[in-house]
Scaffold this motif. Structure first.
Motif, PDB file in Angstrom:
ATOM      1  N   LEU A  57       0.834  -1.199   0.000  1.00 19.02           N
ATOM      2  CA  LEU A  57       0.000   0.000   0.000  1.00 19.02           C
ATOM      3  C   LEU A  57       0.873   1.256   0.000  1.00 19.02           C
ATOM      4  N   GLU A  58       1.970   1.217   0.717  1.00 18.78           N
ATOM      5  CA  GLU A  58       2.886   2.352   0.725  1.00 18.78           C
ATOM      6  C   GLU A  58       3.481   2.578  -0.666  1.00 18.78           C
ATOM      7  N   ARG A  59       3.835   1.495  -1.327  1.00 23.34           N
ATOM      8  CA  ARG A  59       4.348   1.606  -2.701  1.00 23.34           C
ATOM      9  C   ARG A  59       3.262   2.127  -3.642  1.00 23.34           C
ATOM     10  N   ALA A  60       2.018   1.713  -3.418  1.00 22.32           N
ATOM     11  CA  ALA A  60       0.904   2.206  -4.233  1.00 22.32           C
ATOM     12  C   ALA A  60       0.729   3.712  -4.036  1.00 22.32           C
ATOM     13  N   ARG A  61       0.899   4.175  -2.802  1.00 20.62           N
ATOM     14  CA  ARG A  61       0.815   5.619  -2.548  1.00 20.62           C
ATOM     15  C   ARG A  61       1.915   6.362  -3.307  1.00 20.62           C
ATOM     16  N   GLY A  62       3.097   5.766  -3.344  1.00 20.27           N
ATOM     17  CA  GLY A  62       4.181   6.356  -4.114  1.00 20.27           C
ATOM     18  C   GLY A  62       3.852   6.401  -5.591  1.00 20.27           C
ATOM     19  N   ASP A  63       3.257   5.322  -6.084  1.00 20.30           N
ATOM     20  CA  ASP A  63       2.840   5.293  -7.492  1.00 20.30           C
ATOM     21  C   ASP A  63       1.774   6.350  -7.774  1.00 20.30           C
ATOM     22  N   MET A  64       0.880   6.568  -6.825  1.00 19.46           N
ATOM     23  CA  MET A  64      -0.144   7.607  -6.997  1.00 19.46           C
ATOM     24  C   MET A  64       0.523   8.977  -7.081  1.00 19.46           C
ATOM     25  N   ALA A  65       1.530   9.192  -6.251  1.00 16.63           N
ATOM     26  CA  ALA A  65       2.214  10.488  -6.241  1.00 16.63           C
ATOM     27  C   ALA A  65       2.907  10.772  -7.574  1.00 16.63           C
ATOM     28  N   THR A  66       3.410   9.707  -8.199  1.00 17.19           N
ATOM     29  CA  THR A  66       4.078   9.882  -9.494  1.00 17.19           C
ATOM     30  C   THR A  66       3.119   9.683 -10.666  1.00 17.19           C
ATOM     31  N   GLU A  67       1.837   9.529 -10.343  1.00 15.79           N
ATOM     32  CA  GLU A  67       0.771   9.351 -11.338  1.00 15.79           C
ATOM     33  C   GLU A  67       0.956   8.095 -12.190  1.00 15.79           C
ATOM     34  N   ASP A  68       1.556   7.078 -11.602  1.00 19.68           N
ATOM     35  CA  ASP A  68       1.670   5.769 -12.250  1.00 19.68           C
ATOM     36  C   ASP A  68       0.472   4.943 -11.776  1.00 19.68           C
ATOM     37  N   TYR A  69      -0.691   5.279 -12.311  1.00 20.08           N
ATOM     38  CA  TYR A  69      -1.948   4.739 -11.805  1.00 20.08           C
ATOM     39  C   TYR A  69      -2.112   3.246 -12.059  1.00 20.08           C
ATOM     40  N   ARG A  70      -1.545   2.743 -13.127  1.00 20.46           N
ATOM     41  CA  ARG A  70      -1.656   1.307 -13.414  1.00 20.46           C
ATOM     42  C   ARG A  70      -0.970   0.503 -12.314  1.00 20.46           C
ATOM     43  N   ASP A  71       0.263   0.876 -11.988  1.00 23.55           N
ATOM     44  CA  ASP A  71       0.988   0.174 -10.932  1.00 23.55           C
ATOM     45  C   ASP A  71       0.350   0.430  -9.564  1.00 23.55           C
ATOM     46  N   ALA A  72      -0.155   1.625  -9.362  1.00 21.42           N
ATOM     47  CA  ALA A  72      -0.816   1.941  -8.095  1.00 21.42           C
ATOM     48  C   ALA A  72      -2.030   1.040  -7.890  1.00 21.42           C
ATOM     49  N   ARG A  73      -2.824   0.861  -8.952  1.00 18.60           N
ATOM     50  CA  ARG A  73      -4.003   0.001  -8.851  1.00 18.60           C
ATOM     51  C   ARG A  73      -3.598  -1.448  -8.564  1.00 18.60           C
ATOM     52  N   MET A  74      -2.594  -1.915  -9.277  1.00 19.21           N
ATOM     53  CA  MET A  74      -2.144  -3.296  -9.096  1.00 19.21           C
ATOM     54  C   MET A  74      -1.643  -3.528  -7.665  1.00 19.21           C
ATOM     55  N   ARG A  75      -0.821  -2.607  -7.178  1.00 19.68           N
ATOM     56  CA  ARG A  75      -0.281  -2.770  -5.823  1.00 19.68           C
ATOM     57  C   ARG A  75      -1.364  -2.601  -4.762  1.00 19.68           C
ATOM     58  N   ALA A  76      -2.298  -1.711  -4.992  1.00 21.59           N
ATOM     59  CA  ALA A  76      -3.392  -1.525  -4.036  1.00 21.59           C
ATOM     60  C   ALA A  76      -4.276  -2.769  -3.983  1.00 21.59           C
ATOM     61  N   GLU A  77      -4.531  -3.383  -5.137  1.00 19.82           N
ATOM     62  CA  GLU A  77      -5.312  -4.626  -5.157  1.00 19.82           C
ATOM     63  C   GLU A  77      -4.572  -5.725  -4.404  1.00 19.82           C
ATOM     64  N   GLN A  78      -3.272  -5.832  -4.628  1.00 18.09           N
ATOM     65  CA  GLN A  78      -2.474  -6.831  -3.929  1.00 18.09           C
ATOM     66  C   GLN A  78      -2.471  -6.562  -2.427  1.00 18.09           C
ATOM     67  N   ALA A  79      -2.367  -5.292  -2.052  1.00 21.68           N
ATOM     68  CA  ALA A  79      -2.385  -4.934  -0.634  1.00 21.68           C
ATOM     69  C   ALA A  79      -3.708  -5.326   0.013  1.00 21.68           C
ATOM     70  N   GLU A  80      -4.810  -5.102  -0.709  1.00 18.56           N
ATOM     71  CA  GLU A  80      -6.119  -5.484  -0.176  1.00 18.56           C
ATOM     72  C   GLU A  80      -6.190  -6.990   0.054  1.00 18.56           C
ATOM     73  N   LEU A  81      -5.732  -7.763  -0.917  1.00 21.38           N
ATOM     74  CA  LEU A  81      -5.772  -9.216  -0.785  1.00 21.38           C
ATOM     75  C   LEU A  81      -4.862  -9.702   0.342  1.00 21.38           C
ATOM     76  N   ASP A  82      -3.681  -9.114   0.466  1.00 21.03           N
ATOM     77  CA  ASP A  82      -2.780  -9.496   1.557  1.00 21.03           C
ATOM     78  C   ASP A  82      -3.380  -9.151   2.918  1.00 21.03           C
ATOM     79  N   ALA A  83      -4.046  -8.015   3.014  1.00 22.73           N
ATOM     80  CA  ALA A  83      -4.689  -7.625   4.271  1.00 22.73           C
ATOM     81  C   ALA A  83      -5.824  -8.589   4.609  1.00 22.73           C
ATOM     82  N   ARG A  84      -6.577  -8.984   3.606  1.00 21.45           N
ATOM     83  CA  ARG A  84      -7.664  -9.945   3.855  1.00 21.45           C
ATOM     84  C   ARG A  84      -7.104 -11.315   4.259  1.00 21.45           C
TER      85      ARG A  84
END
Length: 117
Positions: A57-84
């Motif tokens: 999720l932290e890496r996804a936030r970094g991707d959001m900051a650099t507007e790399d939305y594809r990677d941000a979405r992928m990492r955020a989805e992975q973070a959600e699954l890992d949290a679950r």
């Protein structure tokens, strides 16, 4: 006549820019919610999947900051699954502990019943 090809090229570049992935704001919210839920049921940094989720999720936030939305979405989805996964592991462990406690009580009651006539 040279203006038309230049205009066409600029229009195509503009359309290509619109085709980029949108910011995964909702997915980021879901991932943060999943992390909060995992922590609420007792997951700590000692649960490896929770730590992994936080890192992603932290890496996804970094991707959001650099507007790399594809990677941000992928990492955020992975973070959600890992949290679950972390939440499920904690709940499974708690259930197993409760089951063992109940089994020991049943065993103790059976022994007490055998002793009494």
């Amino acid at each position: 006549m040279r203006i038309q090809p230049l205009f066409l090229a600029l229009a195509l570049l503009g359309l290509a820019g619109c085709a980029n992935d949108p910011a995964p704001v909702e997915q980021m919210r879901l991932s943060e919610q999943a992390l909060a839920q995992a922590k609420a049921v007792g997951a700590t940094d000692q649960v490896e999947s929770l730590k992994t989720a936080e890192d992603k999720l932290e890496r996804a936030r970094g991707d959001m900051a650099t507007e790399d939305y594809r990677d941000a979405r992928m990492r955020a989805e992975q973070a959600e699954l890992d949290a679950r996964l972390a939440e499920a592991r904690v709940l499974t462990q708690k259930s197993e502990e409760q089951l063992q406690l109940l089994q020991s009580r049943v065993t103790r009651l059976r022994k007490q019943l055998e002793v009494q006539p």
